[in-house]
Design an enzyme around this catalytic site. Structure first.
Site, PDB file in Angstrom:
ATOM      1  N   GLU A   2     -90.673  -0.460   1.852  1.00 44.94           N
ATOM      2  CA  GLU A   2     -89.958   0.820   1.995  1.00 44.94           C
ATOM      3  C   GLU A   2     -88.608   0.605   2.686  1.00 44.94           C
ATOM      4  OE1 GLU A   2     -90.538   3.843   0.768  1.00 44.94           O
ATOM      5  OE2 GLU A   2     -92.455   3.383  -0.153  1.00 44.94           O
ATOM      6  N   GLU A  47     -92.583  15.641  -9.909  1.00 40.61           N
ATOM      7  CA  GLU A  47     -91.545  14.772  -9.348  1.00 40.61           C
ATOM      8  C   GLU A  47     -90.729  14.130 -10.481  1.00 40.61           C
ATOM      9  OE1 GLU A  47     -93.235  13.034  -5.711  1.00 40.61           O
ATOM     10  OE2 GLU A  47     -92.071  11.259  -6.168  1.00 40.61           O
ATOM     11  N   ASP A  65     -85.284   5.258  -7.582  1.00 39.39           N
ATOM     12  CA  ASP A  65     -86.568   5.879  -7.242  1.00 39.39           C
ATOM     13  C   ASP A  65     -87.267   6.447  -8.479  1.00 39.39           C
ATOM     14  OD1 ASP A  65     -88.226   6.018  -4.988  1.00 39.39           O
ATOM     15  OD2 ASP A  65     -88.004   8.182  -4.896  1.00 39.39           O
ATOM     16  N   GLU A 111     -96.730   7.467   0.675  1.00 38.39           N
ATOM     17  CA  GLU A 111     -96.380   8.894   0.721  1.00 38.39           C
ATOM     18  C   GLU A 111     -95.876   9.293   2.116  1.00 38.39           C
ATOM     19  OE1 GLU A 111     -96.012   9.813  -2.163  1.00 38.39           O
ATOM     20  OE2 GLU A 111     -97.731  10.877  -3.007  1.00 38.39           O
TER      21      GLU A 111
HETATM   22  C1  LIG Z   1     -89.986   4.008  -2.809  1.00 33.77           C
HETATM   23  C2  LIG Z   1     -90.769   5.302  -2.738  1.00 33.77           C
HETATM   24  N1  LIG Z   1     -91.739   5.417  -1.817  1.00 33.77           N
HETATM   25  C3  LIG Z   1     -92.459   6.588  -1.759  1.00 33.77           C
HETATM   26  C4  LIG Z   1     -92.224   7.637  -2.592  1.00 33.77           C
HETATM   27  C5  LIG Z   1     -92.979   8.916  -2.478  1.00 33.77           C
HETATM   28  N2  LIG Z   1     -93.770   9.195  -3.632  1.00 33.77           N
HETATM   29  C6  LIG Z   1     -91.202   7.450  -3.527  1.00 33.77           C
HETATM   30  N3  LIG Z   1     -90.852   8.448  -4.381  1.00 33.77           N
HETATM   31  N4  LIG Z   1     -90.450   6.289  -3.587  1.00 33.77           N
END
Ligand SMILES: Cc1ncc(CN)c(N)n1
Length: 218
Positions: free
Chosen positions: A207, A85, A44, A137
């Site tokens: 996702e 983040e 991520d 999001e």
């Molecule tokens: C795969 C993914 N999708 C969404 C997000 C949310 N910003 C993330 N951090 N990573």
């Protein structure tokens, strides 16, 4: 009925696959495999780094195409949250002894990042891009808020991760993005609406694949 609500009703199964995935459900019920969590963390971080230029391109589209000045402020707020983040990922990775510099992006991640890059093109309409932004999001917000809701047994050491996307402020922000997307969709011609719908479906599929990757399934 507003467009996004209509789509969520029509594609409820896919939306639920993304927001109630076995990986996040395993966090919620406390059975999570920590190696899966660490894999998610490393992958991520790579995704979020690619997400930053996507949000920058969205900011540019909003500046050029939006009919409401406040969109820029909302997206800029999202960009500031992403700055936080990135720092959080670095701290969290060090806490879990995950080496970010030696994490290799998996195929699913590379494909998702490439898809993000395709949405950065000036050819892609602001409405389509902002709707995709909402979907990306919203999946994290719904998934991680569920890990904190009544009856959850989320391990203490993972609660901060869930808070990051599951907190009420992030929920409110996603709601604002949804309002922007709905407002734009309402004023859009049929071809843009169809493109936005197909893009949201693709985001949801990516996702699901991203969560699968965390479980070592791809
Ligand atoms: C795969 C993914 N999708 C969404 C997000 C949310 N910003 C993330 N951090 N990573």
């Amino acid at each position: 009925m507003l467009m996004i609500q209509k789509w969520l009703n029509q594609h409820n199964e896919l939306y639920t696959s993304a927001t109630r995935h076995p990986f996040t459900l395993s966090i919620r019920d406390g059975s999570v495999d920590l190696s899966a969590f660490k894999r998610w963390l490393g992958q991520d971080y790579i995704f979020v780094r690619a997400f930053v230029p996507f949000v920058a391109s969205l900011l540019l589209k909003a500046w050029k195409e939006s009919d409401d000045d406040s969109d820029i402020e909302v997206i800029l707020g999202g960009m500031a949250a992403l700055n936080d983040e990135v720092s959080w990922f670095k701290r969290e990775a060090s806490k879990w002894s995950v080496s970010l510099s030696s994490t290799v992006p998996q195929k699913t991640n590379l494909e998702y990042c490439r898809f993000l890059e395709s949405l950065m093109s000036p050819e892609v309409d602001y409405t389509v891009a902002v709707t995709a932004f909402w979907a990306i999001e919203a999946v994290y917000q719904e998934s991680y808020a569920h890990c904190l809701s009544d009856g959850s047994k989320t391990p203490e050491e993972l609660k901060e991760t869930c808070q990051r996307w599951g907190n009420d402020g992030f929920g409110q922000y996603c709601h604002t993005l949804q309002n922007i997307a709905n407002r734009r969709l309402e004023k859009s011609p049929e071809d843009i609406i169809s493109k936005a719908e197909a893009t949201v479906m693709r985001v949801l599929e990516y996702e699901v694949e991203f969560w699968n990757m965390s479980r070592g399934e791809t």
